[in-house]
Write a protein that holds these residues in place. Structure first.
Motif, PDB file in Angstrom:
ATOM      1  N   SER A 120       0.816  -1.215   0.000  1.00  0.00           N
ATOM      2  CA  SER A 120       0.000   0.000   0.000  1.00  0.00           C
ATOM      3  C   SER A 120       0.849   1.264   0.000  1.00  0.00           C
ATOM      4  CB  SER A 120      -0.935   0.001   1.208  1.00  0.00           C
ATOM      5  OG  SER A 120      -0.185  -0.055   2.415  1.00  0.00           O
ATOM      6  N   CYS A 121       2.172   1.109   0.005  1.00  0.00           N
ATOM      7  CA  CYS A 121       3.066   2.263  -0.015  1.00  0.00           C
ATOM      8  C   CYS A 121       3.493   2.585  -1.453  1.00  0.00           C
ATOM      9  CB  CYS A 121       4.326   1.991   0.806  1.00  0.00           C
ATOM     10  SG  CYS A 121       4.059   2.037   2.576  1.00  0.00           S
ATOM     11  N   THR A 122       3.661   3.864  -1.734  1.00  0.00           N
ATOM     12  CA  THR A 122       4.328   4.277  -2.959  1.00  0.00           C
ATOM     13  C   THR A 122       5.576   5.053  -2.569  1.00  0.00           C
ATOM     14  OG1 THR A 122       3.068   6.343  -3.112  1.00  0.00           O
ATOM     15  CG2 THR A 122       2.171   4.426  -4.249  1.00  0.00           C
ATOM     16  N   ILE A 123       6.644   4.863  -3.322  1.00  0.00           N
ATOM     17  CA  ILE A 123       7.939   5.436  -2.959  1.00  0.00           C
ATOM     18  C   ILE A 123       8.486   6.233  -4.126  1.00  0.00           C
ATOM     19  CG2 ILE A 123      10.298   4.923  -2.190  1.00  0.00           C
ATOM     20  CD1 ILE A 123       9.131   2.206  -1.160  1.00  0.00           C
ATOM     21  N   GLY A 124       8.923   7.449  -3.836  1.00  0.00           N
ATOM     22  CA  GLY A 124       9.574   8.282  -4.836  1.00  0.00           C
ATOM     23  C   GLY A 124      10.953   8.693  -4.354  1.00  0.00           C
ATOM     24  N   PHE A 125      11.886   8.864  -5.281  1.00  0.00           N
ATOM     25  CA  PHE A 125      13.248   9.234  -4.929  1.00  0.00           C
ATOM     26  C   PHE A 125      13.777  10.190  -5.980  1.00  0.00           C
ATOM     27  CE2 PHE A 125      17.863   8.288  -5.565  1.00  0.00           C
ATOM     28  CZ  PHE A 125      18.324   8.891  -4.401  1.00  0.00           C
ATOM     29  N   GLY A 126      14.396  11.297  -5.538  1.00  0.00           N
ATOM     30  CA  GLY A 126      14.914  12.229  -6.520  1.00  0.00           C
ATOM     31  C   GLY A 126      15.731  13.347  -5.921  1.00  0.00           C
ATOM     32  N   PHE A 127      16.249  14.197  -6.809  1.00  0.00           N
ATOM     33  CA  PHE A 127      17.176  15.271  -6.447  1.00  0.00           C
ATOM     34  C   PHE A 127      16.462  16.606  -6.465  1.00  0.00           C
ATOM     35  CE2 PHE A 127      20.531  18.344  -7.933  1.00  0.00           C
ATOM     36  CZ  PHE A 127      21.257  18.362  -6.742  1.00  0.00           C
ATOM     37  N   CYS A 128      16.772  17.438  -5.463  1.00  0.00           N
ATOM     38  CA  CYS A 128      16.250  18.801  -5.391  1.00  0.00           C
ATOM     39  C   CYS A 128      17.397  19.765  -5.675  1.00  0.00           C
ATOM     40  CB  CYS A 128      15.641  19.072  -4.022  1.00  0.00           C
ATOM     41  SG  CYS A 128      15.020  20.761  -3.818  1.00  0.00           S
ATOM     42  N   PRO A 129      17.475  20.371  -6.874  1.00  0.00           N
ATOM     43  CA  PRO A 129      18.606  21.234  -7.211  1.00  0.00           C
ATOM     44  C   PRO A 129      18.753  22.454  -6.319  1.00  0.00           C
ATOM     45  CG  PRO A 129      17.338  20.656  -9.181  1.00  0.00           C
ATOM     46  CD  PRO A 129      16.531  20.220  -8.003  1.00  0.00           C
ATOM     47  N   SER A 130      17.631  23.083  -5.928  1.00  0.00           N
ATOM     48  CA  SER A 130      17.721  24.308  -5.140  1.00  0.00           C
ATOM     49  C   SER A 130      18.277  24.061  -3.741  1.00  0.00           C
ATOM     50  CB  SER A 130      16.345  24.973  -5.035  1.00  0.00           C
ATOM     51  OG  SER A 130      15.416  24.127  -4.376  1.00  0.00           O
ATOM     52  N   LEU A 131      18.118  22.839  -3.229  1.00  0.00           N
ATOM     53  CA  LEU A 131      18.639  22.495  -1.901  1.00  0.00           C
ATOM     54  C   LEU A 131      19.895  21.631  -1.977  1.00  0.00           C
ATOM     55  CD1 LEU A 131      15.317  21.581  -0.021  1.00  0.00           C
ATOM     56  CD2 LEU A 131      16.513  23.780  -0.047  1.00  0.00           C
ATOM     57  N   ASN A 132      20.255  21.198  -3.183  1.00  0.00           N
ATOM     58  CA  ASN A 132      21.364  20.255  -3.369  1.00  0.00           C
ATOM     59  C   ASN A 132      21.180  19.057  -2.439  1.00  0.00           C
ATOM     60  OD1 ASN A 132      23.766  19.266  -4.467  1.00  0.00           O
ATOM     61  ND2 ASN A 132      25.008  20.209  -2.861  1.00  0.00           N
ATOM     62  N   ASP A 133      20.001  18.470  -2.501  1.00  0.00           N
ATOM     63  CA  ASP A 133      19.640  17.410  -1.570  1.00  0.00           C
ATOM     64  C   ASP A 133      18.885  16.310  -2.305  1.00  0.00           C
ATOM     65  OD1 ASP A 133      19.329  16.020   0.784  1.00  0.00           O
ATOM     66  OD2 ASP A 133      17.776  17.340   1.607  1.00  0.00           O
ATOM     67  N   TYR A 134      19.050  15.067  -1.840  1.00  0.00           N
ATOM     68  CA  TYR A 134      18.294  13.927  -2.347  1.00  0.00           C
ATOM     69  C   TYR A 134      17.254  13.539  -1.311  1.00  0.00           C
ATOM     70  CZ  TYR A 134      21.800  13.496  -6.005  1.00  0.00           C
ATOM     71  OH  TYR A 134      22.608  13.742  -7.082  1.00  0.00           O
ATOM     72  N   LYS A 135      16.043  13.252  -1.770  1.00  0.00           N
ATOM     73  CA  LYS A 135      14.966  12.941  -0.839  1.00  0.00           C
ATOM     74  C   LYS A 135      14.232  11.675  -1.260  1.00  0.00           C
ATOM     75  CE  LYS A 135      14.113  17.594   0.940  1.00  0.00           C
ATOM     76  NZ  LYS A 135      13.090  18.588   1.339  1.00  0.00           N
ATOM     77  N   ILE A 136      13.789  10.921  -0.238  1.00  0.00           N
ATOM     78  CA  ILE A 136      12.913   9.774  -0.419  1.00  0.00           C
ATOM     79  C   ILE A 136      11.537  10.178   0.104  1.00  0.00           C
ATOM     80  CG2 ILE A 136      12.491   7.346   0.115  1.00  0.00           C
ATOM     81  CD1 ILE A 136      15.467   7.096   0.833  1.00  0.00           C
ATOM     82  N   VAL A 137      10.511   9.980  -0.710  1.00  0.00           N
ATOM     83  CA  VAL A 137       9.139  10.307  -0.311  1.00  0.00           C
ATOM     84  C   VAL A 137       8.335   9.016  -0.264  1.00  0.00           C
ATOM     85  CG1 VAL A 137       7.068  11.645  -0.841  1.00  0.00           C
ATOM     86  CG2 VAL A 137       9.323  12.576  -1.392  1.00  0.00           C
ATOM     87  N   VAL A 138       7.760   8.709   0.905  1.00  0.00           N
ATOM     88  CA  VAL A 138       6.968   7.491   1.072  1.00  0.00           C
ATOM     89  C   VAL A 138       5.544   7.887   1.440  1.00  0.00           C
ATOM     90  CG1 VAL A 138       6.748   5.294   2.273  1.00  0.00           C
ATOM     91  CG2 VAL A 138       9.017   6.267   1.904  1.00  0.00           C
ATOM     92  N   THR A 139       4.589   7.446   0.634  1.00  0.00           N
ATOM     93  CA  THR A 139       3.181   7.679   0.947  1.00  0.00           C
ATOM     94  C   THR A 139       2.557   6.353   1.364  1.00  0.00           C
ATOM     95  OG1 THR A 139       2.325   7.264  -1.278  1.00  0.00           O
ATOM     96  CG2 THR A 139       3.132   9.494  -0.799  1.00  0.00           C
TER      97      THR A 139
END
Length: 384
Positions: free
Chosen positions: A148-167
């Protein structure tokens, strides 16, 4: 600009900027080997500008399709393959960590980093750069990660950061959203008011993550489910709901992609591929964006096409052939409107597909698999 210099033995020295321009064009494997040439080169390869320029060149010249066996059909996920511009299939063997990835699943790819959902360590992820053989164990989350989870992963250029998003959805409705930041090495909960009841196939464009999915709406005392696009800005952590293109009718043969640096919605209907792109600007009803139909392909002669991803501005598709009852792969070129058969068995419907490029991007982890495995064992023993 530096000039060529000659010493007494007539040895020719190239200007530093030319040497740098040559080096950013080399594969990561060569750069790792060249670290022992001199201290200046070793330090250069660790500088953010060089890493960024090398990544930019790799994205333009050396993108890959990465294939992993579908986790729903096999007990082990460790078989990884990749396809390059030569259209040849290669086994992914350049990291010893691959031998320890049984039962672990790649869930995202960005700038040479792979986000891996691990089942060996409870409710946790790995961030892995296979090219430089570096891996980082992400702190565990505080809720279960199941179907039931969806997972996204990507780069944020303005923050120079990589994030994992789990819903996380409960009874088909979105209940919780958690976001991990590589810079802070921590998770936090993010507020939402979406009415979402299903999110699929995340893609990231310029620091914004998108999913297509279903939104619950009430009309005339009845409940309906509308197909929409959900967006999540990785910098501001704000959610937005975007309507689908007006002419779109819901089909299972649809996907979100990145086309010429813009969000694209691609679907297969009436034997043809349709591609819409999201343009920035004020639309007819005052929105700050609008959908533009890029093209509709000529009818495909036979079979059902499922558009998977954009690869060097061509659409990578899997085809189910009703006559042979088998799956094949093709590339569709929107410019020439031609299909190219690939016939790559390791990219069929039993494998999951990701875009991948080699890079020097660091996850701030360890290059020792032994240390990583010991760290993982320690977490399990401590019940963390």
């Amino acid at each position: 600009m530096m000039k060529n210099k000659r010493v007494e033995d007539d040895t020719l020295f190239l200007p530093e900027e030319i040497i740098r321009d040559i080096l950013i064009r080399l594969p990561v494997k060569s750069l790792i080997r060249f670290q022992c040439v001199c201290k200046d080169w070793r330090n250069l390869f660790k500088t953010p500008p060089f890493i960024a320029d090398h990544l930019c060149h790799s994205n333009r010249q050396n993108p890959y399709i990465l294939s992993q066996r579908d986790h729903l059909l096999y007990d082990s996920y460790s078989d990884l393959y990749y396809v390059g511009s030569d259209m040849q299939l290669w086994r992914f063997q350049n990291s010893p960590l691959i031998e320890h990835l049984n039962y672990d699943k790649i869930v995202g790819s960005s700038n040479g980093l792979l986000c891996v959902k691990t089942n060996r360590l409870h409710r946790s992820f790995l961030l892995w750069n296979p090219a430089i053989k570096e891996v980082k164990l992400v702190p565990e989350t505080d809720f279960r990660m199941d179907g039931s989870c969806t997972i996204g992963f990507g780069f944020c250029p303005s923050l120079n950061d990589y994030k994992i998003v789990v819903t996380f959805c409960e009874h088909y409705y979105l209940e919780m959203v958690k976001v991990y930041s590589l810079r802070s090495n921590s998770w936090k909960e993010v507020k939402y008011r979406l009415g979402a009841c299903g999110m699929f196939n995340s893609v990231i464009v310029n620091g914004v993550m998108f999913w297509w999915g279903y939104k619950k709406i009430r009309k005339d005392h009845c409940v309906y489910f509308e197909v929409v696009i959900f967006s999540f800005n990785l910098a501001t952590e704000v959610w937005t709901v975007i309507p689908m293109p007006e002419q779109h009718s819901s089909t299972v043969y649809q996907n979100l992609m990145v086309y010429e640096g813009k969000l694209a919605f691609v679907y297969f209907e009436h034997s043809a591929i349709h591609l819409w792109i999201r343009e920035e600007g004020v639309g007819a009803s005052g929105e700050t964006w609008n959908w533009t139909k890029k093209f509709t392909s000529n009818p495909y002669p036979s079979g059902e096409l499922f558009p998977e991803t954009m690869w060097e501005n061509e659409i990578f598709c899997r085809i189910w052939d009703w006559d042979s009852e088998s799956t094949t792969t093709v590339l569709f070129n929107p410019t020439t409107e031609k299909f190219k058969n690939l016939n790559i068995s390791k990219c069929d419907d039993k494998h999951e597909i990701f875009n991948y490029v080699e890079s020097l991007v660091s996850v701030g982890g360890t290059k020792s698999v032994t240390k990583f495995l010991k760290r993982g064992a320690h977490l399990v023993e401590c019940g963390q």
